[in-house]
Write a protein that holds these residues in place. Structure first.
Motif, PDB file in Angstrom:
ATOM      1  N   GLY A 185       0.793  -1.217   0.000  1.00 38.80           N
ATOM      2  CA  GLY A 185       0.000   0.000   0.000  1.00 38.80           C
ATOM      3  C   GLY A 185       0.822   1.261   0.000  1.00 38.80           C
ATOM      4  N   ALA A 186       2.113   1.160   0.361  1.00 43.56           N
ATOM      5  CA  ALA A 186       2.976   2.331   0.446  1.00 43.56           C
ATOM      6  C   ALA A 186       4.431   1.874   0.380  1.00 43.56           C
ATOM      7  CB  ALA A 186       2.719   3.092   1.754  1.00 43.56           C
ATOM      8  N   PHE A 187       5.325   2.831   0.128  1.00 45.77           N
ATOM      9  CA  PHE A 187       6.743   2.511  -0.002  1.00 45.77           C
ATOM     10  C   PHE A 187       7.301   1.852   1.250  1.00 45.77           C
ATOM     11  CE2 PHE A 187      11.143   4.024   0.834  1.00 45.77           C
ATOM     12  CZ  PHE A 187      11.797   3.286  -0.137  1.00 45.77           C
ATOM     13  N   ASP A 188       7.089   2.453   2.420  1.00 44.64           N
ATOM     14  CA  ASP A 188       7.651   1.904   3.657  1.00 44.64           C
ATOM     15  C   ASP A 188       7.162   0.489   3.916  1.00 44.64           C
ATOM     16  OD1 ASP A 188       9.061   4.217   4.063  1.00 44.64           O
ATOM     17  OD2 ASP A 188       7.676   5.056   5.545  1.00 44.64           O
ATOM     18  N   ALA A 189       5.892   0.253   3.652  1.00 40.66           N
ATOM     19  CA  ALA A 189       5.348  -1.092   3.841  1.00 40.66           C
ATOM     20  C   ALA A 189       6.010  -2.077   2.888  1.00 40.66           C
ATOM     21  CB  ALA A 189       3.836  -1.083   3.621  1.00 40.66           C
ATOM     22  N   GLY A 190       6.232  -1.647   1.645  1.00 35.30           N
ATOM     23  CA  GLY A 190       6.887  -2.509   0.681  1.00 35.30           C
ATOM     24  C   GLY A 190       8.313  -2.839   1.073  1.00 35.30           C
ATOM     25  N   VAL A 191       9.050  -1.841   1.570  1.00 34.73           N
ATOM     26  CA  VAL A 191      10.431  -2.076   2.008  1.00 34.73           C
ATOM     27  C   VAL A 191      10.458  -3.085   3.158  1.00 34.73           C
ATOM     28  CG1 VAL A 191      12.429  -1.009   3.133  1.00 34.73           C
ATOM     29  CG2 VAL A 191      11.316   0.138   1.206  1.00 34.73           C
ATOM     30  N   ALA A 192       9.543  -2.938   4.103  1.00 30.49           N
ATOM     31  CA  ALA A 192       9.491  -3.880   5.234  1.00 30.49           C
ATOM     32  C   ALA A 192       9.229  -5.297   4.751  1.00 30.49           C
ATOM     33  CB  ALA A 192       8.410  -3.438   6.220  1.00 30.49           C
ATOM     34  N   VAL A 193       8.392  -5.431   3.735  1.00 28.20           N
ATOM     35  CA  VAL A 193       8.110  -6.761   3.192  1.00 28.20           C
ATOM     36  C   VAL A 193       9.336  -7.315   2.466  1.00 28.20           C
ATOM     37  CG1 VAL A 193       6.698  -8.069   1.563  1.00 28.20           C
ATOM     38  CG2 VAL A 193       5.627  -6.366   3.045  1.00 28.20           C
ATOM     39  N   ILE A 194      10.034  -6.486   1.706  1.00 31.09           N
ATOM     40  CA  ILE A 194      11.260  -6.932   1.038  1.00 31.09           C
ATOM     41  C   ILE A 194      12.301  -7.363   2.077  1.00 31.09           C
ATOM     42  CG2 ILE A 194      13.214  -6.214  -0.393  1.00 31.09           C
ATOM     43  CD1 ILE A 194      10.748  -6.675  -2.062  1.00 31.09           C
ATOM     44  N   ASP A 195      12.377  -6.644   3.191  1.00 32.55           N
ATOM     45  CA  ASP A 195      13.262  -7.059   4.282  1.00 32.55           C
ATOM     46  C   ASP A 195      12.902  -8.467   4.766  1.00 32.55           C
ATOM     47  OD1 ASP A 195      14.874  -4.791   4.432  1.00 32.55           O
ATOM     48  OD2 ASP A 195      13.600  -3.795   5.912  1.00 32.55           O
ATOM     49  N   ALA A 196      11.612  -8.700   4.970  1.00 33.34           N
ATOM     50  CA  ALA A 196      11.165 -10.018   5.430  1.00 33.34           C
ATOM     51  C   ALA A 196      11.451 -11.089   4.386  1.00 33.34           C
ATOM     52  CB  ALA A 196       9.670  -9.973   5.752  1.00 33.34           C
ATOM     53  N   MET A 197      11.285 -10.739   3.119  1.00 35.12           N
ATOM     54  CA  MET A 197      11.553 -11.696   2.044  1.00 35.12           C
ATOM     55  C   MET A 197      13.048 -12.029   1.961  1.00 35.12           C
ATOM     56  SD  MET A 197       9.031 -10.255  -0.947  1.00 35.12           S
ATOM     57  CE  MET A 197       9.366 -11.619  -2.070  1.00 35.12           C
ATOM     58  N   ALA A 198      13.886 -11.024   2.168  1.00 36.10           N
ATOM     59  CA  ALA A 198      15.337 -11.273   2.156  1.00 36.10           C
ATOM     60  C   ALA A 198      15.735 -12.182   3.315  1.00 36.10           C
ATOM     61  CB  ALA A 198      16.090  -9.950   2.219  1.00 36.10           C
ATOM     62  N   ASP A 199      15.145 -11.949   4.494  1.00 35.52           N
ATOM     63  CA  ASP A 199      15.400 -12.831   5.639  1.00 35.52           C
ATOM     64  C   ASP A 199      15.005 -14.264   5.298  1.00 35.52           C
ATOM     65  OD1 ASP A 199      16.307 -10.709   7.159  1.00 35.52           O
ATOM     66  OD2 ASP A 199      14.412 -10.427   8.231  1.00 35.52           O
ATOM     67  N   TRP A 200      13.809 -14.408   4.714  1.00 33.02           N
ATOM     68  CA  TRP A 200      13.314 -15.741   4.346  1.00 33.02           C
ATOM     69  C   TRP A 200      14.244 -16.391   3.330  1.00 33.02           C
ATOM     70  CZ3 TRP A 200      11.975 -17.763  -0.379  1.00 33.02           C
ATOM     71  CH2 TRP A 200      11.319 -19.009  -0.362  1.00 33.02           C
ATOM     72  N   LEU A 201      14.660 -15.638   2.336  1.00 30.63           N
ATOM     73  CA  LEU A 201      15.511 -16.183   1.283  1.00 30.63           C
ATOM     74  C   LEU A 201      16.824 -16.711   1.845  1.00 30.63           C
ATOM     75  CD1 LEU A 201      15.929 -16.405  -1.892  1.00 30.63           C
ATOM     76  CD2 LEU A 201      17.309 -14.346  -1.609  1.00 30.63           C
ATOM     77  N   VAL A 202      17.482 -15.921   2.661  1.00 31.90           N
ATOM     78  CA  VAL A 202      18.772 -16.337   3.221  1.00 31.90           C
ATOM     79  C   VAL A 202      18.602 -17.591   4.075  1.00 31.90           C
ATOM     80  CG1 VAL A 202      20.602 -15.666   4.820  1.00 31.90           C
ATOM     81  CG2 VAL A 202      19.799 -14.045   3.090  1.00 31.90           C
ATOM     82  N   ALA A 203      17.522 -17.645   4.852  1.00 32.89           N
ATOM     83  CA  ALA A 203      17.274 -18.820   5.689  1.00 32.89           C
ATOM     84  C   ALA A 203      17.002 -20.068   4.851  1.00 32.89           C
ATOM     85  CB  ALA A 203      16.101 -18.555   6.631  1.00 32.89           C
ATOM     86  N   GLN A 204      16.429 -19.862   3.647  1.00 36.70           N
ATOM     87  CA  GLN A 204      16.038 -20.997   2.806  1.00 36.70           C
ATOM     88  C   GLN A 204      17.080 -21.373   1.762  1.00 36.70           C
ATOM     89  OE1 GLN A 204      13.346 -22.851   3.349  1.00 36.70           O
ATOM     90  NE2 GLN A 204      12.754 -21.537   5.066  1.00 36.70           N
ATOM     91  N   LEU A 205      18.228 -20.701   1.760  1.00 33.87           N
ATOM     92  CA  LEU A 205      19.237 -20.957   0.722  1.00 33.87           C
ATOM     93  C   LEU A 205      19.632 -22.436   0.589  1.00 33.87           C
ATOM     94  CD1 LEU A 205      21.659 -17.895   0.805  1.00 33.87           C
ATOM     95  CD2 LEU A 205      20.165 -18.636  -1.066  1.00 33.87           C
ATOM     96  N   PRO A 206      19.797 -23.177   1.696  1.00 32.33           N
ATOM     97  CA  PRO A 206      20.145 -24.601   1.533  1.00 32.33           C
ATOM     98  C   PRO A 206      19.118 -25.363   0.697  1.00 32.33           C
ATOM     99  CG  PRO A 206      20.558 -23.905   3.790  1.00 32.33           C
ATOM    100  CD  PRO A 206      19.820 -22.771   3.123  1.00 32.33           C
ATOM    101  N   ALA A 207      17.827 -25.086   0.927  1.00 34.88           N
ATOM    102  CA  ALA A 207      16.785 -25.759   0.146  1.00 34.88           C
ATOM    103  C   ALA A 207      16.742 -25.268  -1.289  1.00 34.88           C
ATOM    104  CB  ALA A 207      15.416 -25.557   0.814  1.00 34.88           C
ATOM    105  N   ILE A 208      16.990 -23.973  -1.486  1.00 32.93           N
ATOM    106  CA  ILE A 208      16.949 -23.397  -2.818  1.00 32.93           C
ATOM    107  C   ILE A 208      18.093 -23.916  -3.682  1.00 32.93           C
ATOM    108  CG2 ILE A 208      17.244 -21.227  -4.099  1.00 32.93           C
ATOM    109  CD1 ILE A 208      15.699 -19.864  -1.812  1.00 32.93           C
ATOM    110  N   ARG A 209      19.231 -24.183  -3.053  1.00 31.15           N
ATOM    111  CA  ARG A 209      20.405 -24.638  -3.816  1.00 31.15           C
ATOM    112  C   ARG A 209      20.324 -26.102  -4.206  1.00 31.15           C
ATOM    113  NH1 ARG A 209      23.696 -21.264  -0.195  1.00 31.15           N
ATOM    114  NH2 ARG A 209      23.967 -23.086   1.119  1.00 31.15           N
ATOM    115  N   GLU A 210      19.352 -26.839  -3.670  1.00 31.79           N
ATOM    116  CA  GLU A 210      19.224 -28.249  -4.043  1.00 31.79           C
ATOM    117  C   GLU A 210      18.973 -28.370  -5.529  1.00 31.79           C
ATOM    118  OE1 GLU A 210      16.130 -29.908  -1.707  1.00 31.79           O
ATOM    119  OE2 GLU A 210      17.216 -29.768   0.179  1.00 31.79           O
ATOM    120  N   PRO A 211      19.670 -29.299  -6.211  1.00 35.19           N
ATOM    121  CA  PRO A 211      19.459 -29.457  -7.652  1.00 35.19           C
ATOM    122  C   PRO A 211      18.085 -29.974  -7.963  1.00 35.19           C
ATOM    123  CG  PRO A 211      20.893 -31.189  -6.804  1.00 35.19           C
ATOM    124  CD  PRO A 211      20.675 -30.237  -5.672  1.00 35.19           C
TER     125      PRO A 211
END
Length: 235
Positions: free
Chosen positions: A209-235
Motif C-alpha cells: 500500500g505504500a513505499f515503507d510497507a513494501g520495504v518492510a516486506v522486502i526485508d522479510a523476504m530477504a530474511d526468508w531467502l537467506v534462511a532458505q538458501l540450503p533448500a533453494i540450492r538443491e538441484p
C-alpha cells in the motif's frame, strides 16, 4: 520453470500469508536454464532496477562521461544522473536498444526496454515491463559479463538509505519502486547471491500500500531467502 520443493513452497506460503502485500520471488542459477518461481506477483514495471543495464550500456558508450553519473545512478538511485546516462546513448529508440542488448547478453532475451515516456513524469526506461523470472536470469548472468564488474561492485556500495532487503545483507543488489495506477505501491529488488559453486540471481517484489510497507516486506523476504538458501540450492 523449476518446481519448488514442497517444504520450500509451504514455507513461502506462510511468508506470503504473514505480510501485507502481494509478493513474488524468482531464483536463477548461473549453470541452469530453468528459474525457480514462487508467489502471486510475477511481472510489472522495472522502476530503478533497470538502471543496472543502463549504467553498463552508458559505460560501454563513453566511460569517461558516464563514470561519475553511474556511481550516483547505482549507489544513490539518482534519477537525474540516470536521465543523463540515457541521453548519452542517443535518441530514445537507440538508447533502448543499447540497454536491451545488455539485458539480452545476461541471459534475458525476453525483455523489451521501453523507449517512450508512457507515464509522465516517470522515465521511459523505468516503465519497462520486467518479469521476476527474466530479472533473476539477468542477475544470474551479470557476473559473467566482464565489463559489468564496475557496476556490480557499486551494487555492494549503496548509500545507507538504499541498504535494505538483500543489500542489508551485503549482497550486490539494486532496488526500484514507484506508485501503481491504483491505490498500490510496487517495491522490487534483485541481487547476486554467492554460493559455494557459483552464484544465484534473485529477484523479489512486493506490491503493497505504500513505499515503507513494501520495504518492510522486502526485508522479510530477504530474511526468508537467506534462511532458505540450503533448500533453494538443491538441484
Amino acid at each position: 520453470m523449476t518446481p519448488a520443493p514442497p517444504r520450500l513452497e509451504a514455507s513461502f506460503r506462510e511468508l506470503a500469508a504473514a505480510v501485507p502485500a502481494t509478493i513474488g520471488v524468482a531464483v536463477a542459477r548461473s549453470d541452469v536454464a530453468d528459474v525457480l518461481s514462487l508467489g502471486r506477483w510475477s511481472s510489472g514495471v522495472a522502476w530503478s532496477t533497470i538502471k543496472v543495464p543502463l549504467a553498463i550500456a552508458a559505460l560501454r558508450r563513453d566511460p569517461a562521461r558516464a563514470q561519475e553519473l553511474v556511481v550516483k545512478a547505482i549507489t544513490e538511485s539518482d534519477n537525474e544522473a540516470s536521465e543523463r546516462l540515457w541521453s548519452q546513448l542517443g535518441d530514445p529508440a537507440r538508447a533502448a536498444l543499447q540497454v536491451q542488448a545488455v539485458v539480452a547478453e545476461c541471459g534475458d532475451a525476453d525483455t523489451a526496454v521501453e523507449s517512450q515516456r508512457i507515464r509522465p513524469p516517470f522515465t521511459a526506461f523505468g516503465q519497462t515491463q520486467w518479469s521476476l523470472d527474466s530479472q533473476a536470469r539477468f542477475a544470474a548472468g551479470l557476473p559473467a559479463l566482464g565489463d559489468a564488474a564496475i557496476v556490480v561492485d557499486l551494487m555492494r556500495q549503496l548509500t545507507t538509505d538504499q541498504r535494505w532487503g538483500l543489500a542489508a545483507k551485503g549482497i550486490a543488489a539494486k532496488a526500484g519502486w514507484g506508485p501503481g495506477s491504483a491505490d498500490d505501491y510496487l517495491v522490487r529488488q534483485f541481487g547476486i547471491v554467492p554460493t559455494e559453486s557459483g552464484h544465484l540471481g534473485v529477484a523479489l517484489a512486493a506490491q503493497a500500500g505504500a513505499f515503507d510497507a513494501g520495504v518492510a516486506v522486502i526485508d522479510a523476504m530477504a530474511d526468508w531467502l537467506v534462511a532458505q538458501l540450503p533448500a533453494i540450492r538443491e538441484p
